[in-house]
Design an enzyme around this catalytic site. Structure first.
Site, PDB file in Angstrom:
ATOM      1  NE  ARG A   1       1.546 -50.257  33.589  1.00 53.07           N
ATOM      2  CZ  ARG A   1       1.177 -51.031  32.551  1.00 53.07           C
ATOM      3  NH1 ARG A   1      -0.002 -50.864  31.999  1.00 53.07           N
ATOM      4  NH2 ARG A   1       1.995 -51.947  32.090  1.00 53.07           N
TER       5      ARG A   1
ATOM      6  CE1 TYR B   1      -6.262 -25.591  37.936  1.00 51.01           C
ATOM      7  CE2 TYR B   1      -6.483 -27.783  36.987  1.00 51.01           C
ATOM      8  CZ  TYR B   1      -5.690 -26.763  37.461  1.00 51.01           C
ATOM      9  OH  TYR B   1      -4.333 -26.907  37.460  1.00 51.01           O
TER      10      TYR B   1
ATOM     11  CG  ASP C   1     -13.688 -30.256  39.998  1.00 48.09           C
ATOM     12  OD1 ASP C   1     -13.514 -30.428  41.225  1.00 48.09           O
ATOM     13  OD2 ASP C   1     -12.762 -29.965  39.222  1.00 48.09           O
TER      14      ASP C   1
ATOM     15  CE  LYS D   1      -5.498 -27.942  43.702  1.00 42.25           C
ATOM     16  NZ  LYS D   1      -5.290 -28.971  42.671  1.00 42.25           N
TER      17      LYS D   1
END
Length: 398
Positions: free
Chosen positions: A72, A126, A191, A216
């Site tokens: 982590r 988005y 973005d 993507k």
């Protein structure tokens, strides 16, 4: 002299960096492919030294020197992907997360922790990004504006200006240089999921944070989920601390796949962009299509509005896959008003240009003639609507 010359940084083409970034040490390790480290924890026999390193991370958020402690905190495979993406975007650092939404959440939390909970944002974004900002789920408050209103919307507690260009799903573009000027001292987040660093590098225009849904184009094959923020080291330290505290870590297998995806990113984006531009021209000349959106900078995304029923187009494709997401090697189509942007209020959605007849096409690597055959048959199945409202040619918006 040879050692001194070897130490001088060499400027390389993006295509070269896409293949080699994050892999520079492999030859010295006697490896060709990057190793995949799946460890969740790592042994340490010096507990006092380990405690000191953990304290240092808690205070600064800087990457740990020496071996990892716990997955982590950091992972060597994920770190390679971060190094490579930062190189491609031209930033000091990058911090990877389990998804693009986890990455955006971390950015908002870092700014809110500094007492800067107000965000200025430009639609469209988005759909889930829009929802996260507008719902105030993280205690944020958002002012929506057009690019010309950014400067007037900024307040003393504004911690972020956010734009997406080309925007999802209308492919609207903003002038990043002008937007950055309007931000003043407020960090600009761009973005860059649709463009990728192949088509634009927002940091070159002054953006401090560059967001990707790595699911993507960076992954590129529809088989990995992730998000990443490319930024300066100061902001990266805060993002690492949030990632550790919230657990939104990228799995090392995903990091491995994303690093592999970067190596073919320029080839994939450029090839798909050629096909997308061709399809945009054909759609603009088709009497069954009312309007086509295609970015000035190019890219592999096309959106278009139909005269016939857009849902019938979705139902009518056979080669193209009707599905959410984008950026894969295969072509995908979806109806934003029903899926990706349904979570946005109808009035806000329409005012941002997301009409009920808009379809979003993510163009893959298939042959253009095969794709056009599938599209035109689906458009025929949908019907073109009444003849009196169908022009001889659709408008092509860039």
């Amino acid at each position: 002299m040879e050692n001194a010359a070897a130490a001088v940084p060499v400027s390389r083409a993006l295509a070269t960096d896409a293949v080699h970034a994050g892999r520079e040490d492999l030859a010295d390790l006697g490896l060709h492919a990057p190793p995949l480290d799946l460890s969740t924890t790592y042994p340490s026999y010096d507990a006092a030294a380990e405690a000191a390193r953990i304290d240092a991370f808690a205070e600064t958020g800087a990457r740990l020197d020496g071996p990892p402690v716990y997955a982590r905190l950091d992972n060597p495979t994920t770190a390679r992907f971060e190094t490579a993406l930062a190189k491609l975007e031209g930033t000091e650092a990058a911090v990877a997360f389990a998804s693009g939404m986890a990455a955006l959440t971390a950015v908002l939390l870092v700014r809110a922790a500094a007492g800067l909970k107000h965000v200025v944002a430009v639609r469209p974004l988005y759909g889930c990004s829009d929802h996260l900002l507008n719902a105030g789920l993280l205690g944020t408050e958002v002012t929506w504006t057009d690019p010309a209103g950014i400067a007037d919307a900024i307040r003393p507690d504004t911690g972020l200006v956010m734009v997406e260009t080309p925007a999802n799903p209308t492919l609207a573009e903003v002038d990043l240089r002008a937007v950055r000027h309007a931000c003043g001292s407020v960090p600009l987040l761009v973005d860059n999921t649709f463009a990728t660093p192949v088509l634009q590098r927002p940091a070159e225009y002054g953006a401090r944070l560059v967001l990707h849904s790595a699911t993507k184009y960076l992954g590129g094959h529809g088989d990995v989920m992730g998000g990443v923020v490319a930024c300066d080291e100061e902001l990266a330290r805060g993002l690492r601390q949030v990632r550790f505290a919230t657990g939104g870590v990228l799995h090392p297998l995903a990091g491995y796949l994303l690093l592999r995806g970067l190596s073919t990113l320029p080839v994939r984006v450029r090839a798909a962009s050629v096909t997308a531009a061709d399809l945009a021209r054909r759609l603009a000349a088709d009497p069954r299509v009312a309007r086509v959106h295609y970015p000035r900078i190019g890219g592999a995304m096309v959106s278009f509005e139909t005269y016939g029923d857009p849902l019938a187009v979705i139902a009518g494709v056979r080669l193209i896959t009707p599905a959410v997401s984008l950026g894969s090697v295969d072509t995908l189509i979806q109806h934003p008003a029903s899926i990706s942007h349904r979570i946005v209020a109808e009035g806000d959605r329409r005012s941002a240009g997301v009409s009920d007849r808009l379809l979003r096409l993510s163009v893959g690597l298939e042959d253009v003639e095969d794709l056009w055959r599938d599209l035109t048959e689906a458009l025929s199945a949908a019907g073109r609507g009444s003849a009196d409202r169908a022009p001889a040619k659709a408008s092509l918006t860039t």
